[in-house]
Write a protein that holds these residues in place. Structure first.
Motif, PDB file in Angstrom:
ATOM      1  N   LEU A  28       0.780  -1.238   0.100  1.00  0.00           N
ATOM      2  CA  LEU A  28       0.067   0.009  -0.114  1.00  0.00           C
ATOM      3  C   LEU A  28       1.015   1.309  -0.133  1.00  0.00           C
ATOM      4  O   LEU A  28       0.488   2.119  -0.642  1.00  0.00           O
ATOM      5  N   TRP A  29       1.904   1.311   0.565  1.00  0.00           N
ATOM      6  CA  TRP A  29       2.992   2.382   0.841  1.00  0.00           C
ATOM      7  C   TRP A  29       3.614   2.678  -0.625  1.00  0.00           C
ATOM      8  O   TRP A  29       3.466   3.874  -1.054  1.00  0.00           O
ATOM      9  N   HIS A  30       3.956   1.546  -1.391  1.00  0.00           N
ATOM     10  CA  HIS A  30       4.573   1.769  -2.563  1.00  0.00           C
ATOM     11  C   HIS A  30       3.744   2.236  -3.626  1.00  0.00           C
ATOM     12  O   HIS A  30       4.030   3.048  -4.567  1.00  0.00           O
ATOM     13  N   ALA A  31       2.345   1.838  -3.370  1.00  0.00           N
ATOM     14  CA  ALA A  31       1.145   2.154  -4.321  1.00  0.00           C
ATOM     15  C   ALA A  31       1.138   3.638  -4.255  1.00  0.00           C
ATOM     16  O   ALA A  31       0.562   4.438  -5.115  1.00  0.00           O
ATOM     17  N   PHE A  32       1.096   3.990  -2.906  1.00  0.00           N
ATOM     18  CA  PHE A  32       0.795   5.509  -2.552  1.00  0.00           C
ATOM     19  C   PHE A  32       1.769   6.251  -3.308  1.00  0.00           C
ATOM     20  O   PHE A  32       1.581   7.378  -3.735  1.00  0.00           O
ATOM     21  N   ASP A  33       3.152   5.921  -3.359  1.00  0.00           N
ATOM     22  CA  ASP A  33       4.025   6.477  -4.370  1.00  0.00           C
ATOM     23  C   ASP A  33       4.487   7.936  -4.164  1.00  0.00           C
ATOM     24  O   ASP A  33       4.335   8.910  -4.773  1.00  0.00           O
ATOM     25  N   HIS A  34       4.600   8.146  -3.080  1.00  0.00           N
ATOM     26  CA  HIS A  34       4.919   9.727  -2.277  1.00  0.00           C
ATOM     27  C   HIS A  34       5.900   9.486  -1.258  1.00  0.00           C
ATOM     28  O   HIS A  34       5.634   9.119  -0.053  1.00  0.00           O
ATOM     29  N   CYS A  72      11.248   4.418  15.824  1.00  0.00           N
ATOM     30  CA  CYS A  72      11.936   5.386  14.989  1.00  0.00           C
ATOM     31  C   CYS A  72      11.135   6.598  15.276  1.00  0.00           C
ATOM     32  O   CYS A  72      10.084   6.574  15.389  1.00  0.00           O
ATOM     33  N   ALA A  73      11.751   7.753  14.971  1.00  0.00           N
ATOM     34  CA  ALA A  73      11.063   9.211  14.739  1.00  0.00           C
ATOM     35  C   ALA A  73      11.804  10.003  13.643  1.00  0.00           C
ATOM     36  O   ALA A  73      12.854   9.752  13.484  1.00  0.00           O
ATOM     37  N   SER A  90      11.508  -5.193  12.412  1.00  0.00           N
ATOM     38  CA  SER A  90      11.259  -4.630  11.122  1.00  0.00           C
ATOM     39  C   SER A  90      11.697  -3.168  10.956  1.00  0.00           C
ATOM     40  O   SER A  90      10.629  -2.169  11.084  1.00  0.00           O
ATOM     41  N   LYS A  91      12.751  -2.737  10.620  1.00  0.00           N
ATOM     42  CA  LYS A  91      13.065  -1.459  10.586  1.00  0.00           C
ATOM     43  C   LYS A  91      12.226  -0.781   9.499  1.00  0.00           C
ATOM     44  O   LYS A  91      12.033   0.430   9.609  1.00  0.00           O
ATOM     45  N   ALA A  92      11.916  -1.429   8.467  1.00  0.00           N
ATOM     46  CA  ALA A  92      11.422  -0.789   7.126  1.00  0.00           C
ATOM     47  C   ALA A  92       9.957  -0.484   7.784  1.00  0.00           C
ATOM     48  O   ALA A  92       9.362   0.578   7.304  1.00  0.00           O
ATOM     49  N   LYS A  93       9.257  -1.254   8.359  1.00  0.00           N
ATOM     50  CA  LYS A  93       7.952  -1.212   8.715  1.00  0.00           C
ATOM     51  C   LYS A  93       7.818  -0.128   9.660  1.00  0.00           C
ATOM     52  O   LYS A  93       6.956   0.874   9.522  1.00  0.00           O
ATOM     53  N   ALA A  94       8.809  -0.071  10.650  1.00  0.00           N
ATOM     54  CA  ALA A  94       8.773   1.313  11.615  1.00  0.00           C
ATOM     55  C   ALA A  94       9.070   2.409  10.933  1.00  0.00           C
ATOM     56  O   ALA A  94       8.306   3.595  11.030  1.00  0.00           O
ATOM     57  N   GLU A  95       9.844   2.460   9.868  1.00  0.00           N
ATOM     58  CA  GLU A  95       9.675   3.548   8.870  1.00  0.00           C
ATOM     59  C   GLU A  95       8.845   4.073   8.192  1.00  0.00           C
ATOM     60  O   GLU A  95       8.487   5.261   8.227  1.00  0.00           O
ATOM     61  N   MET A  96       7.944   3.104   7.617  1.00  0.00           N
ATOM     62  CA  MET A  96       6.905   3.281   6.865  1.00  0.00           C
ATOM     63  C   MET A  96       5.779   3.868   7.935  1.00  0.00           C
ATOM     64  O   MET A  96       5.141   5.069   7.651  1.00  0.00           O
ATOM     65  N   ALA A  98       6.433   5.713  10.657  1.00  0.00           N
ATOM     66  CA  ALA A  98       6.854   6.885  11.048  1.00  0.00           C
ATOM     67  C   ALA A  98       6.453   7.994   9.836  1.00  0.00           C
ATOM     68  O   ALA A  98       6.025   9.039  10.188  1.00  0.00           O
ATOM     69  N   LYS A  99       6.504   7.542   8.601  1.00  0.00           N
ATOM     70  CA  LYS A  99       6.341   8.449   7.380  1.00  0.00           C
ATOM     71  C   LYS A  99       4.837   8.592   7.309  1.00  0.00           C
ATOM     72  O   LYS A  99       4.246   9.979   7.168  1.00  0.00           O
ATOM     73  N   ILE A 100       4.139   7.747   7.612  1.00  0.00           N
ATOM     74  CA  ILE A 100       2.517   7.691   7.573  1.00  0.00           C
ATOM     75  C   ILE A 100       2.067   8.743   8.444  1.00  0.00           C
ATOM     76  O   ILE A 100       0.949   9.323   8.434  1.00  0.00           O
ATOM     77  N   ASP A 101       2.573   8.499   9.944  1.00  0.00           N
ATOM     78  CA  ASP A 101       2.124   9.151  10.963  1.00  0.00           C
ATOM     79  C   ASP A 101       2.530  10.594  10.750  1.00  0.00           C
ATOM     80  O   ASP A 101       1.602  11.449  10.962  1.00  0.00           O
ATOM     81  N   ALA A 102       3.693  10.858  10.291  1.00  0.00           N
ATOM     82  CA  ALA A 102       3.976  12.450   9.951  1.00  0.00           C
ATOM     83  C   ALA A 102       3.090  12.884   8.792  1.00  0.00           C
ATOM     84  O   ALA A 102       2.330  13.820   9.005  1.00  0.00           O
ATOM     85  N   LEU A 103       2.739  12.110   7.748  1.00  0.00           N
ATOM     86  CA  LEU A 103       2.025  12.538   6.746  1.00  0.00           C
ATOM     87  C   LEU A 103       0.450  12.944   7.124  1.00  0.00           C
ATOM     88  O   LEU A 103      -0.143  13.374   6.449  1.00  0.00           O
ATOM     89  N   MET A 104       0.166  11.900   8.003  1.00  0.00           N
ATOM     90  CA  MET A 104      -1.356  12.076   8.392  1.00  0.00           C
ATOM     91  C   MET A 104      -1.561  13.243   9.136  1.00  0.00           C
ATOM     92  O   MET A 104      -2.775  13.797   9.295  1.00  0.00           O
ATOM     93  N   GLN A 105      -0.485  14.147   9.549  1.00  0.00           N
ATOM     94  CA  GLN A 105      -0.565  15.370  10.168  1.00  0.00           C
ATOM     95  C   GLN A 105      -0.464  16.485   9.272  1.00  0.00           C
ATOM     96  O   GLN A 105      -0.611  17.639   9.644  1.00  0.00           O
TER      97      GLN A 105
END
Length: 150
Positions: A28-34, A72-73, A90-96, A98-105
């Motif tokens: 889903l994250w890669h399909a979001f493409d941002h 991560c933050a 899963s470092k990749a999942k934590a990174e995704m 965190a990015k989604i959390d930030a973008l949701m704001q």
């Protein structure tokens, strides 16, 4: 910057991201493409936390055991901070997360909700319904017939 969310909203999406299947979240994250520009406040790191429990939900708390988590933050270029806490290593999942959390704001929240959070919520609800119907199929109703004798 979008500030039209409550603490409960953020708790819900962070919980959803933390419990999502790694591969499905990545798809889903890669399909979001941002891919947002960001700086690490805390790079992904794995560690352990103590899990506590209670008997019956109201008993005295006790240490159940340890669980591995990755956290991560990060900070987007506009200063929005996102955090990611996930079970496992899963470092990749934590990174995704965190990015989604930030973008949701931010102003991207509605698009993210439609393309990532809503599909995850729908899949979680479908899985819950499937478990419930499977359990209901094994339900046995016991009843007692009154014979009229005292």
């Amino acid at each position: 910057m979008n500030t039209t969310f409550s603490a409960e909203d953020r708790k819900a999406w962070m919980g959803l991201l933390a419990s999502a299947d790694d591969a499905r979240l990545a798809d889903l994250w890669h399909a979001f493409d941002h891919e947002p520009a960001f700086d690490w406040l805390r790079a992904p790191e794995a560690g352990g936390v103590m899990v506590r429990g209670r008997m019956g939900g109201s008993g005295a708390p006790f240490n159940l055991g340890e669980m591995t988590v990755t956290r991560c933050a990060l900070s987007l270029t506009d200063g929005t901070v996102g955090h990611g806490y996930v079970q496992g290593r899963s470092k990749a999942k934590a990174e995704m997360a965190a990015k989604i959390d930030a973008l949701m704001q931010t102003d991207a929240a509605d698009t993210l909700r439609a393309k990532i959070l809503t599909p995850l919520q729908d899949e979680r609800a479908a899985a819950k319904e499937a478990r419930a119907s499977k359990a209901a199929a094994t339900k046995v109703d016991f009843f007692t017939m009154v014979r009229g004798e005292d």
